[in-house]
Design a protein around this motif. Structure first.
Motif, PDB file in Angstrom:
ATOM      1  N   ALA A 106       6.857   9.045  -3.124  1.00  2.04           N
ATOM      2  CA  ALA A 106       5.887   8.436  -2.222  1.00  2.04           C
ATOM      3  C   ALA A 106       4.499   8.585  -2.826  1.00  2.04           C
ATOM      4  O   ALA A 106       4.192   9.594  -3.468  1.00  2.04           O
ATOM      5  CB  ALA A 106       5.930   9.087  -0.846  1.00  2.04           C
ATOM      6  N   LEU A 107       3.672   7.582  -2.616  1.00  2.57           N
ATOM      7  CA  LEU A 107       2.273   7.629  -3.048  1.00  2.57           C
ATOM      8  C   LEU A 107       1.398   7.589  -1.809  1.00  2.57           C
ATOM      9  O   LEU A 107       1.472   6.652  -1.008  1.00  2.57           O
ATOM     10  CB  LEU A 107       1.951   6.447  -3.960  1.00  2.57           C
ATOM     11  CG  LEU A 107       0.507   6.399  -4.489  1.00  2.57           C
ATOM     12  CD1 LEU A 107       0.221   7.591  -5.407  1.00  2.57           C
ATOM     13  CD2 LEU A 107       0.253   5.074  -5.223  1.00  2.57           C
ATOM     14  N   GLN A 108       0.593   8.638  -1.666  1.00  3.08           N
ATOM     15  CA  GLN A 108      -0.313   8.733  -0.526  1.00  3.08           C
ATOM     16  C   GLN A 108      -1.740   8.448  -0.988  1.00  3.08           C
ATOM     17  O   GLN A 108      -2.225   9.047  -1.952  1.00  3.08           O
ATOM     18  CB  GLN A 108      -0.232  10.127   0.095  1.00  3.08           C
ATOM     19  CG  GLN A 108      -1.037  10.300   1.366  1.00  3.08           C
ATOM     20  CD  GLN A 108      -0.799  11.661   1.995  1.00  3.08           C
ATOM     21  OE1 GLN A 108      -0.448  12.622   1.322  1.00  3.08           O
ATOM     22  NE2 GLN A 108      -0.981  11.753   3.301  1.00  3.08           N
ATOM     23  N   ILE A 113       0.519   6.746   3.559  1.00  6.01           N
ATOM     24  CA  ILE A 113       1.529   6.481   2.540  1.00  6.01           C
ATOM     25  C   ILE A 113       1.511   4.984   2.251  1.00  6.01           C
ATOM     26  O   ILE A 113       1.784   4.171   3.138  1.00  6.01           O
ATOM     27  CB  ILE A 113       2.932   6.909   3.009  1.00  6.01           C
ATOM     28  CG1 ILE A 113       2.964   8.410   3.317  1.00  6.01           C
ATOM     29  CG2 ILE A 113       3.979   6.560   1.945  1.00  6.01           C
ATOM     30  CD1 ILE A 113       2.741   9.305   2.120  1.00  6.01           C
ATOM     31  N   VAL A 114       1.195   4.614   1.019  1.00  7.34           N
ATOM     32  CA  VAL A 114       1.043   3.202   0.675  1.00  7.34           C
ATOM     33  C   VAL A 114       2.206   2.669  -0.158  1.00  7.34           C
ATOM     34  O   VAL A 114       2.323   1.454  -0.352  1.00  7.34           O
ATOM     35  CB  VAL A 114      -0.289   2.952  -0.070  1.00  7.34           C
ATOM     36  CG1 VAL A 114      -1.471   3.269   0.835  1.00  7.34           C
ATOM     37  CG2 VAL A 114      -0.368   3.779  -1.361  1.00  7.34           C
ATOM     38  N   MET A 211       9.430   7.359   3.804  1.00 11.01           N
ATOM     39  CA  MET A 211      10.076   6.625   4.891  1.00 11.01           C
ATOM     40  C   MET A 211       9.128   5.826   5.774  1.00 11.01           C
ATOM     41  O   MET A 211       9.493   4.720   6.207  1.00 11.01           O
ATOM     42  CB  MET A 211      10.918   7.587   5.738  1.00 11.01           C
ATOM     43  CG  MET A 211      11.890   8.438   4.947  1.00 11.01           C
ATOM     44  SD  MET A 211      12.805   7.513   3.673  1.00 11.01           S
ATOM     45  CE  MET A 211      13.610   8.859   2.799  1.00 11.01           C
ATOM     46  N   PRO A 212       7.914   6.316   6.101  1.00 11.53           N
ATOM     47  CA  PRO A 212       7.049   5.496   6.963  1.00 11.53           C
ATOM     48  C   PRO A 212       6.788   4.102   6.414  1.00 11.53           C
ATOM     49  O   PRO A 212       6.939   3.109   7.132  1.00 11.53           O
ATOM     50  CB  PRO A 212       5.754   6.322   7.040  1.00 11.53           C
ATOM     51  CG  PRO A 212       6.184   7.726   6.820  1.00 11.53           C
ATOM     52  CD  PRO A 212       7.311   7.635   5.829  1.00 11.53           C
ATOM     53  N   VAL A 213       6.428   4.010   5.144  1.00 16.73           N
ATOM     54  CA  VAL A 213       6.117   2.693   4.591  1.00 16.73           C
ATOM     55  C   VAL A 213       7.384   1.858   4.431  1.00 16.73           C
ATOM     56  O   VAL A 213       7.379   0.640   4.680  1.00 16.73           O
ATOM     57  CB  VAL A 213       5.338   2.812   3.265  1.00 16.73           C
ATOM     58  CG1 VAL A 213       6.155   3.466   2.163  1.00 16.73           C
ATOM     59  CG2 VAL A 213       4.838   1.441   2.812  1.00 16.73           C
ATOM     60  N   ILE A 214       8.485   2.480   4.036  1.00 17.01           N
ATOM     61  CA  ILE A 214       9.734   1.736   3.863  1.00 17.01           C
ATOM     62  C   ILE A 214      10.218   1.166   5.192  1.00 17.01           C
ATOM     63  O   ILE A 214      10.532  -0.028   5.312  1.00 17.01           O
ATOM     64  CB  ILE A 214      10.809   2.629   3.219  1.00 17.01           C
ATOM     65  CG1 ILE A 214      10.496   2.839   1.736  1.00 17.01           C
ATOM     66  CG2 ILE A 214      12.206   2.026   3.393  1.00 17.01           C
ATOM     67  CD1 ILE A 214      11.415   3.815   1.039  1.00 17.01           C
TER      68      ILE A 214
END
Length: 266
Positions: A106-108, A113-114, A211-214
């Motif tokens: 993940a990239l924050q 999270i983007v 998971m949030p962005v996905i």
């Protein structure tokens, strides 16, 4: 999207591919050495090599970025970007020859999270998403399911040891089918519309960071069990959004008297 973010996402995609090659090699080699960490959980040389490979690459390309992983201490950064990785999510599956493990990145950017990726090399599944760009499985766009009721819903669980028996029973009375072997696999299935939700009672930030962005880019909803839009709340629930609150009501009912969930997800 800024050039800075684009460059980092390009590196993240390459690192996921590299992590997949390394983990699949160890998975198929048959000589994996497994050790037990202080918390009683297993770790392999594959976990450590993959995470170190990622750390070295990020340090070489973006030396001021932060880095959070499972196997080594956190690195603080001052660039505004933080990498959050789980080199092998589902280590227990990995060491038993089950191909449902994953490499998570993940990239924050700031507090958001983007970008997130679930790479499952032995299953041949890659699910990734970038904020505002959609969610993709093996390059094709995916969406969550359109089920509006719990009746007929498929809910994934990483392990049932964390679930109170009455929760499973109550969900069954509502027509819910609970299926295990979740980990990142469960979230991938929700994003792709093959399952309607996944519930995790015990997690670490690196388990859930992508998971949030996905899930959101696939049209669903991700939250902690108390409804907050956070990945570091110690637990998580992802769904198609349409059954989120109804399911959350059932799975959180016993928590009022059981605040100290036991167990460590791998």
């Amino acid at each position: 999207m800024s050039d800075d973010r684009a460059a980092r996402i390009g590196l993240a995609l390459r690192l996921a591919e590299r992590a997949g090659v390394l983990s699949k090699h160890y998975f198929e080699d048959g000589t994996l050495s497994v050790q037990t960490k202080r918390d009683g959980t297993p770790v392999t040389e594959a976990d450590r090599e993959i995470e170190q490979t990622m750390r070295d690459a990020v340090a070489a390309h973006f030396p001021h970025d932060g880095f959070v992983g499972e196997e080594f201490p956190d690195d603080d950064g001052d660039s505004g970007y933080t990498w959050i990785v789980d080199p092998i999510d589902g280590t227990k599956s990995f060491v038993r020859g089950v191909p449902l493990y994953a490499n998570l990145i993940a990239l924050q950017e700031g507090d958001e999270i983007v970008f997130g990726i679930i790479n499952m090399p032995s299953a041949g599944i890659v699910v990734h998403a970038e904020r505002g760009k959609g969610c993709f499985r093996n390059g094709a766009p995916v969406r969550v399911s359109d089920r509006t009721t719990l009746d007929g819903a498929y809910v994934m669980a990483t392990w049932l040891e964390d679930w109170e028996p009455e929760v499973v029973g109550d969900l069954r009375t509502q027509g819910v089918t609970v299926r295990t072997w979740g980990d990142a696999f469960g979230y991938a299935m929700v994003a792709c519309g093959f399952a309607d939700a996944v519930v995790d009672y015990t997690t670490q930030p690196y388990d859930l960071a992508p998971m949030p962005v996905i899930i959101e880019e696939a049209g669903g909803r991700f939250s902690s069990l108390d409804g907050r839009r956070v990945f570091n709340g110690g637990n998580g629930i992802a769904s198609n959004g349409l059954i989120h609150e109804a399911l959350r009501t059932y799975v959180t009912a016993p928590l009022a008297g059981h605040q100290d969930r036991r167990g460590v997800r791998l």
